[in-house]
Motif scaffolding. Structure first.
Motif, PDB file in Angstrom:
ATOM      1  N   ALA A   1       0.777  -1.217  -0.098  1.00 39.58           N
ATOM      2  CA  ALA A   1       0.013   0.008  -0.110  1.00 39.58           C
ATOM      3  C   ALA A   1       0.967   1.249   0.142  1.00 39.58           C
ATOM      4  CB  ALA A   1      -0.941  -0.030   1.158  1.00 39.58           C
ATOM      5  N   MET A   2       1.822   1.169   0.874  1.00 38.94           N
ATOM      6  CA  MET A   2       2.723   2.315   0.658  1.00 38.94           C
ATOM      7  C   MET A   2       3.616   2.529  -0.652  1.00 38.94           C
ATOM      8  SD  MET A   2       2.457   3.757   3.791  1.00 38.94           S
ATOM      9  CE  MET A   2       4.075   4.934   3.645  1.00 38.94           C
ATOM     10  N   ASN A   3       3.949   1.538  -1.216  1.00 38.25           N
ATOM     11  CA  ASN A   3       4.828   1.631  -2.351  1.00 38.25           C
ATOM     12  C   ASN A   3       3.670   2.461  -3.639  1.00 38.25           C
ATOM     13  OD1 ASN A   3       6.979   0.604  -1.546  1.00 38.25           O
ATOM     14  ND2 ASN A   3       6.362  -1.389  -2.069  1.00 38.25           N
ATOM     15  N   GLU A   4       2.468   1.781  -3.289  1.00 38.48           N
ATOM     16  CA  GLU A   4       1.487   2.535  -4.346  1.00 38.48           C
ATOM     17  C   GLU A   4       1.113   3.844  -4.108  1.00 38.48           C
ATOM     18  OE1 GLU A   4      -3.076   1.675  -5.920  1.00 38.48           O
ATOM     19  OE2 GLU A   4      -2.014  -0.030  -4.750  1.00 38.48           O
ATOM     20  N   ILE A   5       1.057   4.327  -2.848  1.00 36.22           N
ATOM     21  CA  ILE A   5       0.913   5.695  -2.564  1.00 36.22           C
ATOM     22  C   ILE A   5       1.857   6.423  -2.905  1.00 36.22           C
ATOM     23  CG2 ILE A   5       0.813   7.261  -0.695  1.00 36.22           C
ATOM     24  CD1 ILE A   5      -0.828   5.130   0.943  1.00 36.22           C
ATOM     25  N   ARG A   6       3.352   6.030  -2.829  1.00 37.00           N
ATOM     26  CA  ARG A   6       4.511   6.627  -3.383  1.00 37.00           C
ATOM     27  C   ARG A   6       4.629   6.775  -4.900  1.00 37.00           C
ATOM     28  NH1 ARG A   6       7.241   3.179   0.308  1.00 37.00           N
ATOM     29  NH2 ARG A   6       7.677   4.044   2.165  1.00 37.00           N
ATOM     30  N   ALA A   7       3.969   5.818  -5.560  1.00 43.15           N
ATOM     31  CA  ALA A   7       3.994   5.675  -7.051  1.00 43.15           C
ATOM     32  C   ALA A   7       2.864   6.749  -7.603  1.00 43.15           C
ATOM     33  CB  ALA A   7       3.721   4.487  -7.521  1.00 43.15           C
ATOM     34  N   LYS A   8       1.637   7.091  -6.836  1.00 39.34           N
ATOM     35  CA  LYS A   8       0.793   7.959  -6.883  1.00 39.34           C
ATOM     36  C   LYS A   8       1.427   9.329  -7.018  1.00 39.34           C
ATOM     37  CE  LYS A   8      -3.280   4.973  -6.414  1.00 39.34           C
ATOM     38  NZ  LYS A   8      -4.655   5.008  -5.600  1.00 39.34           N
ATOM     39  N   LYS A   9       2.093   9.595  -5.942  1.00 40.34           N
ATOM     40  CA  LYS A   9       2.629  10.852  -5.709  1.00 40.34           C
ATOM     41  C   LYS A   9       3.688  11.248  -6.490  1.00 40.34           C
ATOM     42  CE  LYS A   9       1.922  10.997  -0.562  1.00 40.34           C
ATOM     43  NZ  LYS A   9       2.744  11.259   0.910  1.00 40.34           N
TER      44      LYS A   9
ATOM     45  N   GLN B   1       3.541  10.268  -9.970  1.00 49.46           N
ATOM     46  CA  GLN B   1       3.196  10.362 -10.866  1.00 49.46           C
ATOM     47  C   GLN B   1       2.318  11.663 -10.904  1.00 49.46           C
ATOM     48  OE1 GLN B   1       2.757   8.492 -13.596  1.00 49.46           O
ATOM     49  NE2 GLN B   1       1.877  10.165 -14.638  1.00 49.46           N
ATOM     50  N   LYS B   2       1.836  12.122  -9.735  1.00 46.74           N
ATOM     51  CA  LYS B   2       1.206  13.700  -9.815  1.00 46.74           C
ATOM     52  C   LYS B   2       2.216  14.691  -9.708  1.00 46.74           C
ATOM     53  CE  LYS B   2      -1.835  16.118  -6.760  1.00 46.74           C
ATOM     54  NZ  LYS B   2      -1.161  17.520  -6.961  1.00 46.74           N
ATOM     55  N   ARG B   3       3.570  14.512  -9.343  1.00 50.09           N
ATOM     56  CA  ARG B   3       4.702  15.424  -9.410  1.00 50.09           C
ATOM     57  C   ARG B   3       5.169  15.680 -11.115  1.00 50.09           C
ATOM     58  NH1 ARG B   3       6.523  13.465  -4.513  1.00 50.09           N
ATOM     59  NH2 ARG B   3       8.074  12.083  -5.491  1.00 50.09           N
ATOM     60  N   GLU B   4       4.923  14.399 -11.688  1.00 49.98           N
ATOM     61  CA  GLU B   4       5.526  14.433 -12.956  1.00 49.98           C
ATOM     62  C   GLU B   4       4.488  15.044 -13.873  1.00 49.98           C
ATOM     63  OE1 GLU B   4       5.908  10.438 -13.958  1.00 49.98           O
ATOM     64  OE2 GLU B   4       7.782  10.178 -12.857  1.00 49.98           O
TER      65      GLU B   4
ATOM     66  N   ASP C   1       2.553  17.514 -12.624  1.00 54.34           N
ATOM     67  CA  ASP C   1       2.609  18.798 -12.409  1.00 54.34           C
ATOM     68  C   ASP C   1       3.717  19.715 -13.124  1.00 54.34           C
ATOM     69  OD1 ASP C   1       0.343  18.515 -11.018  1.00 54.34           O
ATOM     70  OD2 ASP C   1       1.381  18.506  -8.978  1.00 54.34           O
ATOM     71  N   THR C   2       4.839  18.990 -13.134  1.00 57.59           N
ATOM     72  CA  THR C   2       6.047  19.566 -13.703  1.00 57.59           C
ATOM     73  C   THR C   2       6.421  19.235 -15.276  1.00 57.59           C
ATOM     74  OG1 THR C   2       7.402  17.471 -13.194  1.00 57.59           O
ATOM     75  CG2 THR C   2       7.342  19.304 -11.555  1.00 57.59           C
ATOM     76  N   GLY C   3       5.871  18.382 -15.586  1.00 60.01           N
ATOM     77  CA  GLY C   3       5.773  17.877 -16.946  1.00 60.01           C
ATOM     78  C   GLY C   3       6.987  17.063 -17.156  1.00 60.01           C
ATOM     79  N   ALA C   4       7.941  16.688 -16.431  1.00 63.59           N
ATOM     80  CA  ALA C   4       9.227  16.211 -16.660  1.00 63.59           C
ATOM     81  C   ALA C   4       9.189  15.076 -15.838  1.00 63.59           C
ATOM     82  CB  ALA C   4      10.524  17.004 -16.341  1.00 63.59           C
ATOM     83  N   PRO C   5       9.996  13.830 -16.031  1.00 60.54           N
ATOM     84  CA  PRO C   5      10.167  12.727 -15.337  1.00 60.54           C
ATOM     85  C   PRO C   5      10.918  13.009 -14.158  1.00 60.54           C
ATOM     86  CG  PRO C   5      11.006  12.326 -17.269  1.00 60.54           C
ATOM     87  CD  PRO C   5      10.477  13.589 -17.369  1.00 60.54           C
ATOM     88  N   SER C   6      10.719  12.380 -12.947  1.00 68.21           N
ATOM     89  CA  SER C   6      11.652  12.535 -11.876  1.00 68.21           C
ATOM     90  C   SER C   6      12.507  11.317 -11.844  1.00 68.21           C
ATOM     91  CB  SER C   6      10.836  12.678 -10.401  1.00 68.21           C
ATOM     92  OG  SER C   6      10.022  11.520 -10.367  1.00 68.21           O
ATOM     93  N   SER C   7      13.779  11.382 -11.286  1.00 69.34           N
ATOM     94  CA  SER C   7      14.853  10.643 -11.119  1.00 69.34           C
ATOM     95  C   SER C   7      14.293   9.584 -10.079  1.00 69.34           C
ATOM     96  CB  SER C   7      16.214  11.221 -10.983  1.00 69.34           C
ATOM     97  OG  SER C   7      16.158  11.882  -9.793  1.00 69.34           O
TER      98      SER C   7
END
Length: 229
Positions: A206-214, A216-219, A221-227
């Motif tokens: 569940a925690m991994n899924e929550i981190r993945a959703k966060k 995805q949300k940042r990507e 918002d910024t339009g660029a993939p995060s490292s």
């Protein structure tokens, strides 16, 4: 021979004395009196029964009478009258607090007394149909008022729990209906979302899924993939 003669003489009944004769005479006289009294009592009962049969017959034929009350009488007379009434197809009751005041009442079958009427006679009261009707109406009214009062108290103790009716004036009928439907569906789970109750994932998953959703949300918002680390 002398012994035999003496034995025979001894076995013979001795002639009654004057005292014995008097006792036997009194016994015979007493038995005769008792027999005469029994015959008189039997004759009186027969005469009384015949009299009651005549009165009961007259009562049945008199269409203006619905019941008949007799004067107080003895236990034997009451028993005879009850028997005559039963044979004639009538209903009969005895009333009175003590043996000296007990009397019999006859009722025609089509005018059999109610429980309230019998209770009045048992209490030594006169039966008044109009008064009884007033009491019955008052009793019914009291029962209705008590039922209404009980219903009012019950309504006050249980406030309106209909979600849709309670909040429809604030959020609208449609929204209130949807909210009420959701609340009803989740009620078995203590109003917690059903999906959460049915989640069988481990905490780590569940925690991994929550981190993945966060991420995805940042990507988004910024339009660029995060490292990723």
């Amino acid at each position: 021979m002398a012994d035999l003669l003496g034995s025979i003489l001894n076995s013979m009944e001795k002639p009654p004395t004057v005292g014995d004769q008097e006792s036997r005479r009194k016994a015979r006289e007493q038995a005769a009196r008792l027999k005469k009294m029994e015959e008189m009592e039997k004759r009186k009962k027969a005469e009384f029964r015949k009299k009651m049969e005549k009165e009961v017959s007259d009562f049945i034929q008199d269409s203006s009478q619905q019941k008949r009350k007799y004067s107080p009488m003895g236990k034997i007379e009451r028993s005879i009258l009850h028997d005559v009434a039963e044979v004639a197809g009538l209903t009969s009751f005895s009333f009175g607090e003590d043996e000296d005041s007990r009397y019999v009442m006859l009722f025609k079958k089509e005018f059999a007394p109610s429980d309230e009427e019998l209770e009045a006679y048992r209490k030594g009261e006169e039966w008044d149909p109009q008064l009884a009707e007033q009491r019955r109406r008052l009793k019914e009214q009291a029962a209705l008022e008590e039922a209404a009062s009980s219903q009012t108290k019950k309504s006050e103790a249980c406030p309106n729990s209909n979600y849709r009716d309670k909040y429809s004036h604030l959020i609208g009928t449609s929204a209130a209906k949807d909210a009420a439907h959701t609340l009803e569906a989740n009620r078995a789970y203590g109003c917690v979302p059903v999906a959460n109750k049915r989640d069988t994932r481990s905490i780590e998953e569940a925690m991994n899924e929550i981190r993945a959703k966060k991420r995805q949300k940042r990507e988004d918002d910024t339009g660029a993939p995060s490292s990723s680390t």
